[in-house]
Design a protein around this motif. Structure first.
Motif, PDB file in Angstrom:
ATOM      1  N   GLU A   1       0.873  -1.113  -0.099  1.00 59.43           N
ATOM      2  CA  GLU A   1       0.034  -0.109   0.135  1.00 59.43           C
ATOM      3  C   GLU A   1       0.884   1.163   0.263  1.00 59.43           C
ATOM      4  O   GLU A   1       1.990   1.267   0.566  1.00 59.43           O
ATOM      5  CB  GLU A   1      -0.943  -0.021   1.211  1.00 59.43           C
ATOM      6  CG  GLU A   1      -1.949  -1.029   1.175  1.00 59.43           C
ATOM      7  CD  GLU A   1      -2.918  -1.180   2.477  1.00 59.43           C
ATOM      8  OE1 GLU A   1      -3.863  -1.839   2.373  1.00 59.43           O
ATOM      9  OE2 GLU A   1      -2.620  -0.303   3.517  1.00 59.43           O
ATOM     10  N   VAL A   2       0.431   2.331  -0.991  1.00 60.86           N
ATOM     11  CA  VAL A   2       1.061   3.636  -0.889  1.00 60.86           C
ATOM     12  C   VAL A   2       0.247   4.399  -0.349  1.00 60.86           C
ATOM     13  O   VAL A   2      -0.976   4.528  -0.667  1.00 60.86           O
ATOM     14  CB  VAL A   2       1.491   3.961  -2.115  1.00 60.86           C
ATOM     15  CG1 VAL A   2       2.275   5.139  -2.408  1.00 60.86           C
ATOM     16  CG2 VAL A   2       2.483   2.718  -2.762  1.00 60.86           C
ATOM     17  N   TYR A   3       0.557   5.459   0.550  1.00 57.54           N
ATOM     18  CA  TYR A   3      -0.010   6.603   1.165  1.00 57.54           C
ATOM     19  C   TYR A   3       0.719   7.870   0.680  1.00 57.54           C
ATOM     20  O   TYR A   3       1.843   7.948   0.354  1.00 57.54           O
ATOM     21  CB  TYR A   3      -0.067   6.346   2.680  1.00 57.54           C
ATOM     22  CG  TYR A   3      -0.461   4.918   3.135  1.00 57.54           C
ATOM     23  CD1 TYR A   3      -1.829   4.476   3.099  1.00 57.54           C
ATOM     24  CD2 TYR A   3       0.678   4.164   3.714  1.00 57.54           C
ATOM     25  CE1 TYR A   3      -1.846   3.037   3.628  1.00 57.54           C
ATOM     26  CE2 TYR A   3       0.358   2.862   4.024  1.00 57.54           C
ATOM     27  CZ  TYR A   3      -0.825   2.411   3.946  1.00 57.54           C
ATOM     28  OH  TYR A   3      -0.868   0.887   4.443  1.00 57.54           O
ATOM     29  N   LEU A   4       0.129   8.991   0.930  1.00 61.63           N
ATOM     30  CA  LEU A   4       0.600  10.195   0.719  1.00 61.63           C
ATOM     31  C   LEU A   4       0.492  11.121   1.981  1.00 61.63           C
ATOM     32  O   LEU A   4      -0.545  11.057   2.736  1.00 61.63           O
ATOM     33  CB  LEU A   4      -0.104  10.920  -0.454  1.00 61.63           C
ATOM     34  CG  LEU A   4       0.363  12.301  -0.902  1.00 61.63           C
ATOM     35  CD1 LEU A   4       0.685  12.595  -2.427  1.00 61.63           C
ATOM     36  CD2 LEU A   4      -0.716  13.403  -0.546  1.00 61.63           C
ATOM     37  N   ASP A   5       1.388  11.886   2.041  1.00 67.17           N
ATOM     38  CA  ASP A   5       1.484  12.779   3.251  1.00 67.17           C
ATOM     39  C   ASP A   5       2.103  14.224   3.011  1.00 67.17           C
ATOM     40  O   ASP A   5       2.973  14.359   2.177  1.00 67.17           O
ATOM     41  CB  ASP A   5       2.526  12.295   4.272  1.00 67.17           C
ATOM     42  CG  ASP A   5       3.050  13.302   5.411  1.00 67.17           C
ATOM     43  OD1 ASP A   5       2.072  13.203   6.382  1.00 67.17           O
ATOM     44  OD2 ASP A   5       3.802  14.100   5.333  1.00 67.17           O
TER      45      ASP A   5
ATOM     46  N   ALA B   1      -6.867   9.196  -6.919  1.00 73.51           N
ATOM     47  CA  ALA B   1      -6.944   8.616  -8.268  1.00 73.51           C
ATOM     48  C   ALA B   1      -5.689   8.477  -8.904  1.00 73.51           C
ATOM     49  O   ALA B   1      -5.451   7.682  -9.632  1.00 73.51           O
ATOM     50  CB  ALA B   1      -7.229   9.869  -8.983  1.00 73.51           C
ATOM     51  N   LEU B   2      -4.487   9.002  -8.356  1.00 75.23           N
ATOM     52  CA  LEU B   2      -3.112   8.786  -8.609  1.00 75.23           C
ATOM     53  C   LEU B   2      -2.577   7.551  -8.026  1.00 75.23           C
ATOM     54  O   LEU B   2      -1.335   7.357  -8.044  1.00 75.23           O
ATOM     55  CB  LEU B   2      -2.307   9.838  -8.223  1.00 75.23           C
ATOM     56  CG  LEU B   2      -2.607  11.190  -9.444  1.00 75.23           C
ATOM     57  CD1 LEU B   2      -1.854  12.291  -8.852  1.00 75.23           C
ATOM     58  CD2 LEU B   2      -2.572  10.757 -10.848  1.00 75.23           C
ATOM     59  N   GLY B   3      -3.477   6.814  -7.224  1.00 74.06           N
ATOM     60  CA  GLY B   3      -2.830   5.551  -6.497  1.00 74.06           C
ATOM     61  C   GLY B   3      -2.633   5.449  -5.144  1.00 74.06           C
ATOM     62  O   GLY B   3      -2.087   4.652  -4.571  1.00 74.06           O
ATOM     63  N   ALA B   4      -2.832   6.592  -4.378  1.00 75.74           N
ATOM     64  CA  ALA B   4      -2.619   6.577  -2.845  1.00 75.74           C
ATOM     65  C   ALA B   4      -3.696   5.681  -2.332  1.00 75.74           C
ATOM     66  O   ALA B   4      -5.144   5.856  -2.562  1.00 75.74           O
ATOM     67  CB  ALA B   4      -2.622   7.983  -2.289  1.00 75.74           C
ATOM     68  N   ARG B   5      -3.622   4.928  -1.441  1.00 77.47           N
ATOM     69  CA  ARG B   5      -4.587   4.216  -0.347  1.00 77.47           C
ATOM     70  C   ARG B   5      -5.253   4.997   0.534  1.00 77.47           C
ATOM     71  O   ARG B   5      -6.664   5.152   0.609  1.00 77.47           O
ATOM     72  CB  ARG B   5      -4.029   3.138   0.239  1.00 77.47           C
ATOM     73  CG  ARG B   5      -4.799   2.003   1.121  1.00 77.47           C
ATOM     74  CD  ARG B   5      -5.656   1.334   0.196  1.00 77.47           C
ATOM     75  NE  ARG B   5      -6.231   0.235   0.715  1.00 77.47           N
ATOM     76  CZ  ARG B   5      -6.868  -0.722  -0.012  1.00 77.47           C
ATOM     77  NH1 ARG B   5      -6.598  -1.014  -0.988  1.00 77.47           N
ATOM     78  NH2 ARG B   5      -7.673  -1.432   0.750  1.00 77.47           N
ATOM     79  N   CYS B   6      -4.549   6.028   0.999  1.00 80.69           N
ATOM     80  CA  CYS B   6      -5.153   7.214   1.806  1.00 80.69           C
ATOM     81  C   CYS B   6      -4.222   8.342   2.136  1.00 80.69           C
ATOM     82  O   CYS B   6      -3.087   8.045   1.614  1.00 80.69           O
ATOM     83  CB  CYS B   6      -5.776   6.504   2.971  1.00 80.69           C
ATOM     84  SG  CYS B   6      -4.366   6.694   4.516  1.00 80.69           S
ATOM     85  N   ILE B   7      -4.702   9.281   2.630  1.00 82.81           N
ATOM     86  CA  ILE B   7      -3.661  10.564   2.931  1.00 82.81           C
ATOM     87  C   ILE B   7      -3.370  10.600   4.267  1.00 82.81           C
ATOM     88  O   ILE B   7      -4.506  10.186   5.134  1.00 82.81           O
ATOM     89  CB  ILE B   7      -4.006  11.730   2.261  1.00 82.81           C
ATOM     90  CG1 ILE B   7      -5.231  12.238   2.636  1.00 82.81           C
ATOM     91  CG2 ILE B   7      -4.179  11.491   0.732  1.00 82.81           C
ATOM     92  CD1 ILE B   7      -5.037  13.381   3.926  1.00 82.81           C
ATOM     93  N   PHE B   8      -2.473  11.325   4.791  1.00 83.54           N
ATOM     94  CA  PHE B   8      -2.124  11.648   6.335  1.00 83.54           C
ATOM     95  C   PHE B   8      -1.926  13.052   6.394  1.00 83.54           C
ATOM     96  O   PHE B   8      -1.265  13.686   5.543  1.00 83.54           O
ATOM     97  CB  PHE B   8      -0.789  11.018   6.559  1.00 83.54           C
ATOM     98  CG  PHE B   8      -1.017   9.456   6.753  1.00 83.54           C
ATOM     99  CD1 PHE B   8      -1.581   9.010   8.120  1.00 83.54           C
ATOM    100  CD2 PHE B   8      -1.164   8.458   5.853  1.00 83.54           C
ATOM    101  CE1 PHE B   8      -1.723   7.522   8.433  1.00 83.54           C
ATOM    102  CE2 PHE B   8      -1.212   7.158   6.104  1.00 83.54           C
ATOM    103  CZ  PHE B   8      -1.623   6.690   7.351  1.00 83.54           C
TER     104      PHE B   8
END
Length: 299
Positions: free
Chosen positions: A221-225, A239-246
């Motif tokens: 899984e890839v997330y974005l922060d 939409a660009l592939g993050a599972r969720c954001i922090f």
């Protein structure tokens, strides 16, 4: 679009919508109960809260404040391996569900504003979970722990021997490092530039996201922060592939405004905006959010 489901899962745990609270330190600067109020808000919204190494409430107090909340633990690897081991195993014993290792901080970045303002923590704010000292000859007056600048990929094998928690690496921005993460069998990546406070002029996380997602090829899984301010931002990240954001700073703003209630308000604003963004783009569930929603402009 009468029924839209914002729920998703991270590391097998369900959350009410794909926004979680990333690790930030010193919450007692913002509100007397500090991280305890943050944890309560996360539990109320049924999302994950990542406790920082630099928490100003003890891990035990955080857990007792929100006993049913989903918690991950963030750590900076210390020169003293025994300190690192004790922190990790203490968190696991308290029910933390994943270990987030920050990998972009072998040293503290050049915090110009803090240095110019000669910022220092007030006496009533303490790092509660271990002793942190001020670096010798440091320009900053922020207390920092004894972060080990020699930490490298081989240390992951040692960490696996002392914990069963899944390992998430926070601070990956490139295809090369993402591929190394895959080869070392970690369970997740948080694409992060540390709020822009480490190396100047690094890419925005949203610009680095696709490269990392393409490199891992669905193997973790890839997330974005970082950089998320609206529900539409959340939609674009997914939409660009993050599972969720922090979230980092917005949580601290809400905490400063009105403690737990302020954090809840920040999260509820984002949840409502994200829900509407899903409606307007015809996405009835998280699985229907795809890269087709994002158009790139070519200059």
């Amino acid at each position: 679009m009468s029924v839209v489901d914002t729920r998703t899962t991270i590391q097998g745990s369900e959350i009410s919508f794909p926004v979680c609270i990333g690790p930030t330190g010193f919450h007692c600067l913002c509100w007397p109960d500090g991280e305890q109020s943050t944890a309560k808000a996360a539990q109320a919204l049924n999302i994950c809260y990542v406790s920082s190494t630099f928490s100003t409430c003890s891990f035990e107090d955080i857990v007792s404040s929100a006993p049913n909340g989903l918690r991950w633990f963030q750590i900076y690897i210390q020169r003293d391996k025994q300190v690192t081991k004790q922190l990790i195993q203490r968190a696991e014993t308290l029910g933390y569900k994943a270990l987030v290792i920050t990998v972009d901080t072998p040293v503290i970045g050049n915090r110009l504003q803090d240095n110019r303002n000669k910022f220092s923590l007030p006496l009533f704010v303490k790092i509660k979970n271990f002793h942190a000292s001020i670096e010798e000859n440091s320009e900053t007056l922020l207390p920092v722990s004894d972060i080990d600048p020699s930490t490298c990929w081989k240390d992951l094998a040692w960490i696996r021997r002392i914990t069963r928690m899944p390992i998430i690496l926070k601070g990956i921005l490139t295809r090369e490092d993402a591929e190394l993460a895959v080869s070392h069998n970690v369970q997740g990546i948080i694409v992060s530039n540390h709020g822009g406070r480490q190396l100047d002029t690094v890419p925005a996380t949203i610009d680095a996201l696709s490269e990392v997602v393409n490199a891992v090829q669905g193997k973790m899984e890839v997330y974005l922060d970082g950089g998320i301010h609206t529900g539409t931002d959340v939609l674009k990240a997914l939409a660009l592939g993050a599972r969720c954001i922090f979230l980092g700073r917005p949580i601290l703003w809400g905490l400063t405004y009105k403690g737990e209630e302020g954090v809840r308000q920040v999260l509820n604003i984002l949840k409502k905006e994200f829900h509407k963004s899903m409606i307007f783009t015809g996405c009835r569930s998280i699985s229907e959010i795809s890269q087709d929603l994002v158009q790139f402009s070519r200059l």
